[in-house]
Design a protein around this motif. Sequence first.
Motif, PDB file in Angstrom:
ATOM      1  N   HIS A 103      46.332  39.859  32.562  1.00 48.49           N
ATOM      2  CA  HIS A 103      45.494  38.666  32.641  1.00 48.49           C
ATOM      3  C   HIS A 103      45.470  37.892  31.321  1.00 48.49           C
ATOM      4  O   HIS A 103      44.719  36.926  31.189  1.00 48.49           O
ATOM      5  CB  HIS A 103      44.059  39.057  33.025  1.00 48.49           C
ATOM      6  CG  HIS A 103      43.904  39.496  34.439  1.00 48.49           C
ATOM      7  ND1 HIS A 103      44.265  40.753  34.854  1.00 48.49           N
ATOM      8  CD2 HIS A 103      43.436  38.833  35.531  1.00 48.49           C
ATOM      9  CE1 HIS A 103      44.012  40.848  36.155  1.00 48.49           C
ATOM     10  NE2 HIS A 103      43.519  39.696  36.589  1.00 48.49           N
ATOM     11  N   VAL A 104      46.269  38.320  30.343  1.00 43.92           N
ATOM     12  CA  VAL A 104      46.222  37.723  29.005  1.00 43.92           C
ATOM     13  C   VAL A 104      47.613  37.239  28.603  1.00 43.92           C
ATOM     14  O   VAL A 104      48.599  37.965  28.739  1.00 43.92           O
ATOM     15  CB  VAL A 104      45.717  38.745  27.959  1.00 43.92           C
ATOM     16  CG1 VAL A 104      45.668  38.116  26.564  1.00 43.92           C
ATOM     17  CG2 VAL A 104      44.353  39.301  28.343  1.00 43.92           C
ATOM     18  N   VAL A 105      47.662  36.027  28.076  1.00 37.92           N
ATOM     19  CA  VAL A 105      48.893  35.457  27.524  1.00 37.92           C
ATOM     20  C   VAL A 105      48.646  35.241  26.039  1.00 37.92           C
ATOM     21  O   VAL A 105      47.591  34.728  25.644  1.00 37.92           O
ATOM     22  CB  VAL A 105      49.244  34.120  28.217  1.00 37.92           C
ATOM     23  CG1 VAL A 105      50.415  33.442  27.536  1.00 37.92           C
ATOM     24  CG2 VAL A 105      49.529  34.350  29.693  1.00 37.92           C
ATOM     25  N   ALA A 106      49.603  35.651  25.205  1.00 33.92           N
ATOM     26  CA  ALA A 106      49.490  35.399  23.771  1.00 33.92           C
ATOM     27  C   ALA A 106      49.642  33.903  23.533  1.00 33.92           C
ATOM     28  O   ALA A 106      50.505  33.248  24.119  1.00 33.92           O
ATOM     29  CB  ALA A 106      50.570  36.171  23.014  1.00 33.92           C
ATOM     30  N   GLY A 107      48.780  33.347  22.708  1.00 36.14           N
ATOM     31  CA  GLY A 107      48.786  31.916  22.451  1.00 36.14           C
ATOM     32  C   GLY A 107      47.776  31.210  23.330  1.00 36.14           C
ATOM     33  O   GLY A 107      47.244  31.784  24.278  1.00 36.14           O
ATOM     34  N   SER A 119      55.863  29.637  34.851  1.00 33.58           N
ATOM     35  CA  SER A 119      55.467  31.029  34.640  1.00 33.58           C
ATOM     36  C   SER A 119      55.045  31.197  33.188  1.00 33.58           C
ATOM     37  O   SER A 119      55.278  30.323  32.354  1.00 33.58           O
ATOM     38  CB  SER A 119      56.620  31.983  34.970  1.00 33.58           C
ATOM     39  OG  SER A 119      57.680  31.808  34.050  1.00 33.58           O
ATOM     40  N   ALA A 120      54.421  32.332  32.903  1.00 34.59           N
ATOM     41  CA  ALA A 120      54.042  32.687  31.535  1.00 34.59           C
ATOM     42  C   ALA A 120      54.148  34.196  31.406  1.00 34.59           C
ATOM     43  O   ALA A 120      53.834  34.931  32.347  1.00 34.59           O
ATOM     44  CB  ALA A 120      52.620  32.220  31.229  1.00 34.59           C
ATOM     45  N   THR A 121      54.591  34.644  30.253  1.00 32.49           N
ATOM     46  CA  THR A 121      54.701  36.081  30.002  1.00 32.49           C
ATOM     47  C   THR A 121      53.368  36.592  29.488  1.00 32.49           C
ATOM     48  O   THR A 121      52.804  36.057  28.537  1.00 32.49           O
ATOM     49  CB  THR A 121      55.818  36.377  28.987  1.00 32.49           C
ATOM     50  OG1 THR A 121      57.043  35.860  29.505  1.00 32.49           O
ATOM     51  CG2 THR A 121      55.958  37.875  28.757  1.00 32.49           C
ATOM     52  N   VAL A 128      53.550  35.967  34.978  1.00 33.39           N
ATOM     53  CA  VAL A 128      52.741  35.464  36.082  1.00 33.39           C
ATOM     54  C   VAL A 128      53.363  34.138  36.506  1.00 33.39           C
ATOM     55  O   VAL A 128      53.957  33.434  35.693  1.00 33.39           O
ATOM     56  CB  VAL A 128      51.250  35.252  35.707  1.00 33.39           C
ATOM     57  CG1 VAL A 128      50.558  36.577  35.473  1.00 33.39           C
ATOM     58  CG2 VAL A 128      51.101  34.341  34.499  1.00 33.39           C
ATOM     59  N   THR A 129      53.240  33.822  37.782  1.00 36.29           N
ATOM     60  CA  THR A 129      53.740  32.562  38.310  1.00 36.29           C
ATOM     61  C   THR A 129      52.620  31.533  38.266  1.00 36.29           C
ATOM     62  O   THR A 129      51.481  31.824  38.632  1.00 36.29           O
ATOM     63  CB  THR A 129      54.203  32.743  39.774  1.00 36.29           C
ATOM     64  OG1 THR A 129      55.228  33.736  39.793  1.00 36.29           O
ATOM     65  CG2 THR A 129      54.731  31.454  40.345  1.00 36.29           C
ATOM     66  N   ILE A 130      52.951  30.338  37.806  1.00 32.82           N
ATOM     67  CA  ILE A 130      51.981  29.251  37.728  1.00 32.82           C
ATOM     68  C   ILE A 130      52.441  28.164  38.687  1.00 32.82           C
ATOM     69  O   ILE A 130      53.606  27.755  38.653  1.00 32.82           O
ATOM     70  CB  ILE A 130      51.887  28.701  36.293  1.00 32.82           C
ATOM     71  CG1 ILE A 130      51.445  29.814  35.343  1.00 32.82           C
ATOM     72  CG2 ILE A 130      50.944  27.504  36.237  1.00 32.82           C
ATOM     73  CD1 ILE A 130      51.535  29.453  33.881  1.00 32.82           C
TER      74      ILE A 130
END
Length: 166
Positions: A103-107, A119-121, A128-130
Amino acid sequence: MNLSIRSTILTAAIGAVVMSGAAFAGHHEDKKNIVETAAGNPDFSTLVAAVQAAGLVDTLSGEGPFTVFAPTNAAFEKLPAGTVDSLLLPENRDQLVSVLTYHVVAGEVTAEQVVTLDSATTVNGQDVTISVDGETVKINDATVTTADIKASNGVIHVIDTVILPQ
């Protein structure tokens, strides 16, 4: 869809989402860190308990910045009966950490930046797909219900479903 049209749609969608988040009044306050911000809202009590059980308080209170897709208590209640209690057991700490770090993205990724992402890592290493569909912004199968709750070390986007890593 070209970026200009998509940006306009997203701006309208984010506006609708933010306006619907009146229950999260004061969400532009950024003197508290992510954990303090979540702990100050009773709708995040399950999330805060999980962060504590996983030993992630210091990390998510740190410098960051972080983007947190924060499930509400109602989101946790959608999980099968007993799932939360099981995850909170000390012997399941690694699994809990995996779920929470998904549930957490760096930045710091603001709602405005979502337009450019498919998406975001996450911190757990999986993507995760956005997606944006009209006024709906989704992270995997979770809908963002309130966007851009500012904290001193990042941003929180409230979601209505707990997202689970593969």
